[in-house]
Design a protein around this motif. Structure first.
Motif, short mmCIF file in Angstrom:
data_model
loop_
_atom_site.label_atom_id
_atom_site.label_comp_id
_atom_site.label_asym_id
_atom_site.label_seq_id
_atom_site.Cartn_x
_atom_site.Cartn_y
_atom_site.Cartn_z
N ILE A 252 -28.96 -9.16 19.05
CA ILE A 252 -30.00 -8.90 18.05
C ILE A 252 -29.61 -9.64 16.78
O ILE A 252 -28.48 -9.53 16.30
CB ILE A 252 -30.21 -7.39 17.80
N ILE A 253 -30.54 -10.45 16.27
CA ILE A 253 -30.29 -11.24 15.07
C ILE A 253 -30.90 -10.48 13.89
O ILE A 253 -32.08 -10.12 13.94
CB ILE A 253 -30.97 -12.63 15.22
N VAL A 254 -30.09 -10.22 12.87
CA VAL A 254 -30.58 -9.44 11.73
C VAL A 254 -30.45 -10.26 10.44
O VAL A 254 -29.51 -11.04 10.29
CB VAL A 254 -29.82 -8.09 11.58
N VAL A 255 -31.38 -10.00 9.51
CA VAL A 255 -31.37 -10.76 8.26
C VAL A 255 -30.75 -9.96 7.11
O VAL A 255 -30.55 -10.48 6.02
CB VAL A 255 -32.80 -11.20 7.86
N LEU A 256 -30.50 -8.67 7.35
CA LEU A 256 -29.80 -7.84 6.37
C LEU A 256 -28.58 -7.24 7.06
O LEU A 256 -28.42 -7.37 8.28
CB LEU A 256 -30.72 -6.72 5.85
N ASP A 257 -27.75 -6.54 6.30
CA ASP A 257 -26.55 -5.97 6.91
C ASP A 257 -26.90 -4.94 7.98
O ASP A 257 -27.96 -4.32 7.94
CB ASP A 257 -25.70 -5.29 5.84
N ARG A 258 -25.97 -4.75 8.91
CA ARG A 258 -26.20 -3.75 9.96
C ARG A 258 -26.38 -2.38 9.33
O ARG A 258 -25.59 -1.97 8.48
CB ARG A 258 -25.02 -3.76 10.94
N ALA A 259 -27.46 -1.70 9.77
CA ALA A 259 -27.79 -0.41 9.15
C ALA A 259 -27.61 0.75 10.13
O ALA A 259 -27.69 1.90 9.74
CB ALA A 259 -29.23 -0.44 8.65
N ILE A 260 -27.37 0.46 11.39
CA ILE A 260 -27.32 1.53 12.39
C ILE A 260 -25.91 1.68 12.97
O ILE A 260 -25.12 0.74 12.95
CB ILE A 260 -28.33 1.27 13.55
N GLN A 261 -25.64 2.88 13.46
CA GLN A 261 -24.39 3.12 14.19
C GLN A 261 -24.55 2.52 15.59
O GLN A 261 -25.60 2.64 16.19
CB GLN A 261 -24.16 4.62 14.35
N ILE A 262 -23.50 1.88 16.07
CA ILE A 262 -23.59 1.33 17.42
C ILE A 262 -22.37 1.76 18.23
O ILE A 262 -21.35 2.13 17.67
CB ILE A 262 -23.69 -0.21 17.43
N ASP A 263 -22.54 1.69 19.51
CA ASP A 263 -21.43 1.96 20.40
C ASP A 263 -20.50 0.74 20.37
O ASP A 263 -20.87 -0.35 20.82
CB ASP A 263 -22.00 2.19 21.82
N GLU A 264 -19.29 0.92 19.82
CA GLU A 264 -18.36 -0.21 19.66
C GLU A 264 -17.98 -0.84 20.99
O GLU A 264 -17.54 -1.99 21.04
CB GLU A 264 -17.09 0.23 18.91
N HIS A 265 -18.13 -0.10 22.08
CA HIS A 265 -17.76 -0.64 23.40
C HIS A 265 -18.91 -1.39 24.07
O HIS A 265 -18.74 -1.98 25.13
CB HIS A 265 -17.27 0.49 24.31
N SER A 266 -20.08 -1.34 23.44
CA SER A 266 -21.24 -2.01 24.04
C SER A 266 -21.05 -3.53 23.97
O SER A 266 -20.41 -4.04 23.06
CB SER A 266 -22.50 -1.62 23.26
N ASP A 267 -21.60 -4.24 24.94
CA ASP A 267 -21.51 -5.70 24.86
C ASP A 267 -22.78 -6.30 24.26
O ASP A 267 -23.02 -7.50 24.36
CB ASP A 267 -21.21 -6.32 26.23
N LYS A 268 -23.59 -5.45 23.59
CA LYS A 268 -24.72 -6.00 22.82
C LYS A 268 -24.18 -6.52 21.50
O LYS A 268 -23.34 -5.88 20.88
CB LYS A 268 -25.74 -4.90 22.55
N ARG A 269 -24.67 -7.68 21.08
CA ARG A 269 -24.11 -8.31 19.88
C ARG A 269 -25.06 -8.28 18.68
O ARG A 269 -26.26 -8.45 18.84
CB ARG A 269 -23.77 -9.77 20.16
N PHE A 270 -24.50 -8.06 17.52
CA PHE A 270 -25.24 -8.22 16.27
C PHE A 270 -24.93 -9.61 15.72
O PHE A 270 -23.76 -9.98 15.60
CB PHE A 270 -24.77 -7.19 15.23
#
Ligand SMILES: NC(=O)c1ccc[n+]([C@@H]2O[C@H](COP(=O)([O-])OP(=O)(O)OC[C@H]3O[C@@H](n4cnc5c(N)ncnc54)[C@H](OP(=O)(O)O)[C@@H]3O)[C@@H](O)[C@H]2O)c1
Length: 414
Positions: A252-270
């Motif tokens: 997921i490409i974001v234009v502002l800082d990350r605002a949500i909690q994520i699962d640190e073990h997930s292989d989804k990338r910010f």
């Protein structure tokens, strides 16, 4: 002439004021530009409000500009005196800019339109194709359409563009189309569906639908796992939707800082975009983008966002920034203008510039002799009917009032 006018942000959180300053001379690799139009971006009011990105005051904010080259510095070969160009420059009458991150303005694009392009387009392109340092700047590993084999490369792969109506989002849709992504699904206000489809979106989903409904609508449209989400809004709620919809391994490409909690073990990338073409770590990407931008604009592969031109030059910037701030994030106060399709009947010769009326936003150069043409003009104070004299020709203007309400990028003419 050695002095010029500039819009200064005088102090931290302070007011803007028009003041005089010296006209600088270009150094090696630089150009002196006579600024003729400036585009306003949300970052410009955010700097004043939040004291970000600026080290010392007073400062001239480095806004998007378009104008004419008046002097080139040593070693500049891409530009000559008299060329028109768009670039990140500054709210001032003369700006020094770096030649390798500037683009010539093709004749089919007005300077006002060109002034709306740089930051939003660079942010869209860095986000999709950037090769910056992971975690710090953009990096997706996608091939840009201007790279060998890049055009159409991602055919059959879906992409979700959250906030397709935003300035950045409109360029993401157009770039995704050039890259071959399909389907291109975007969330936006439905009244401008035709505009977004003309840019390349295959599906336009009402951005105000509850997130469960958005997801239930979008999932059946996906032809394969969703590996690419561009969140051009990047508020908590859009990041939540985008991240949740992403397939494992996706970005997921974001234009502002990350605002949500994520699962640190997930292989989804910010991927956090920093649309700063001056950043040396992104300079190669920026150089490639600006060198290809004129052709993309010339052939219509990239269309500038709809614009509204504000009166009053540098002072108009102050009011424009207030309006941008008032409209931010609000569904009620968004900057919207009615676009009306005008049919112009008459004739003009090559070299003429035609314009609806003295206050109208849009003018265009006549490239081929023509009898009738259709153009979109942002609503202005004129009645938009009857006869108008443009250049040395008189045209019959008949509005069909095909109303398209959309967000606009605000520019100001100097
Ligand atoms: N990281 C960087 O380098 C960088 C660079 C440029 C911009 N930005 C940031 O990116 C954001 C967008 O900038 P921009 O210039 O593209 O904005 P913009 O042109 O002002 O876009 C605003 C439009 O976005 C749509 N929108 C608002 N909230 C939405 C939501 N929740 N979901 C979907 N669409 C929504 C609205 O259009 P409709 O109501 O018509 O749908 C609104 O008119 C800003 O926060 C800006 O600061 C960051």
């Amino acid at each position: 002439m050695t002095r010029q006018k500039a819009l200064l942000l005088q102090e931290k959180h302070g007011p803007f004021a028009v003041a005089e300053k010296d006209i600088p001379r270009p150094g090696p690799g630089e150009i002196l530009v006579k600024v003729e139009a400036a585009g306003l971006n949300p970052v410009d009011w955010k700097i004043q409000k939040y004291d970000i990105l600026v080290d010392s005051y007073p400062v001239v904010l480095g806004g998007d500009i378009a104008g004419t080259v008046v002097e080139v510095g040593e070693g500049v070969t891409e530009f000559n005196e008299g060329d028109t160009m768009c670039v990140r420059g500054g709210f001032q009458h003369y700006a020094i800019v770096v030649a390798e991150i500037a683009a010539k303005v093709p004749s089919r694009i007005s300077l006002e339109e060109a002034a709306s392009v740089p930051l939003a387009f660079v942010t869209a392109a860095f986000g999709l194709y950037g090769s910056g340092r992971e975690g710090e700047t953009s990096r997706t590993g996608l091939a840009a359409p201007w790279q060998e084999g890049g055009q159409g490369k991602y055919e059959g792969k879906p992409i979700l563009v959250l906030g397709g109506a935003s300035s950045v989002g409109q360029y993401v849709i157009q770039l995704a189309k050039l890259s071959g992504f399909s389907p291109i699904i975007t969330t936006a206000s439905p009244h401008s569906e035709n505009l977004f489809k003309s840019l390349g979106a295959t599906h336009v989903i009402d951005r105000r639908a509850p997130s469960e409904q958005l997801q239930a609508t979008i999932f059946p449209m996906l032809s394969s796992p969703l590996l690419h989400v561009y969140d051009a809004i990047s508020l908590w709620e859009t990041q939540r939707i985008g991240y949740d919809m992403l397939a494992p391994g996706g970005s997921i490409i974001v234009v502002l800082d990350r605002a949500i909690q994520i699962d640190e073990h997930s292989d989804k990338r910010f991927v956090r975009v920093v649309g700063n073409a001056h950043d040396l770590s992104q300079r190669n990407d920026a150089r490639a983008i600006f060198s290809h931008l004129p052709v993309l604009l010339e052939c219509g592969d990239i269309r500038p966002n709809p614009i509204e031109v504000l009166p009053d030059g540098l002072r108009g910037v102050i009011r424009g920034l207030q309006r941008l701030e008032e409209s931010a994030g609000s569904s009620l106060l968004l900057v919207r203008r009615i676009l009306t399709e005008l049919h112009l009947s008459g004739s003009a010769s090559t070299g003429h510039r035609i314009q609806c009326c003295a206050t109208c936003a849009v003018s265009m150069d006549v490239e081929n002799r023509m009898k009738t043409l259709t153009m979109f003009v942002v609503s202005c104070s004129c009645s938009m009917s009857g006869f108008r004299t443009m250049a040395r020709q008189t045209f019959r203007i008949s509005p069909c009032h095909r109303e398209v309400s959309t967000s606009t990028r605000v520019s100001t003419r100097f």
